[in-house]
Design a protein around this motif. Sequence first.
Motif, short mmCIF file in Angstrom:
data_model
loop_
_atom_site.label_atom_id
_atom_site.label_comp_id
_atom_site.label_asym_id
_atom_site.label_seq_id
_atom_site.Cartn_x
_atom_site.Cartn_y
_atom_site.Cartn_z
N UNK A 75 3.99 -13.28 -27.38
CA UNK A 75 5.29 -13.81 -26.96
C UNK A 75 6.06 -14.37 -28.14
N UNK A 76 5.36 -15.05 -29.04
CA UNK A 76 6.03 -15.59 -30.24
C UNK A 76 6.57 -14.46 -31.11
N UNK A 77 5.73 -13.44 -31.35
CA UNK A 77 6.15 -12.31 -32.19
C UNK A 77 7.32 -11.56 -31.57
N UNK A 78 7.38 -11.52 -30.24
CA UNK A 78 8.46 -10.80 -29.55
C UNK A 78 9.76 -11.60 -29.48
N UNK A 79 9.70 -12.90 -29.85
CA UNK A 79 10.91 -13.71 -29.89
C UNK A 79 11.10 -14.67 -28.73
#
Length: 211
Positions: A75-79
């Motif tokens: 979720x963090x990597x996806x923004x």
Amino acid sequence: MTLLNARNLSLEEVNRLFGFQKQYNDSFSNLLSLEPISEEEQQELKQIQNDFDRYLTSGKVSEGQVKFLAVAPLLRLAGFYRYPIEILLEENIADIEIEDEDKIIKGRFDILAISKAKQTKPQAYFWLLLVESKNSQVDIFTGLPQLLTYAYKSLDNQKSAWGLTTNGRSYQFVYLEQGNPPVYQLLPLLNFMESMRVIELLQVLKAICQL
């Protein structure tokens, strides 16, 4: 009045109580615009994969570990950690009353991503993505009844919503739409440990994040 816990409902009961119609969609591109991911993102994705695989090799990965080792980094990597999106964790859903059957459903979701930019009423969150996680040895469809129950409530305030049920290894996306009857579409199953599927997983998450 009978009280029901969403965790104890079967898929058959959920379909009956809410009148859901199930459909299958064999392509994410029918609903989302998937963009290429960068070399840097691919490297970070590989690191998340490796970290999770180390725990998976050791045995059962608990529900909490699935959320911490796989779901949260993805979720963090996806923004999803950036404004105007806000992440809500383990909160109770508003009671769902089934008037015809004199029943009230209660429950608590795992992870919910909402958009502050699209919020039209003070207490009416705009749901971007609802995530229901299980431990690595549980079939992901075990989480589907809960996911559908919680996401159904969001359709009071918006035309559609995305859901995701996962055990860390497999990822099942669900697209829900208002209607009479309401419809949910099951998208292709994605395996976190397959190189092409994990790239598609990140592409899907990024596309949902940008809706």
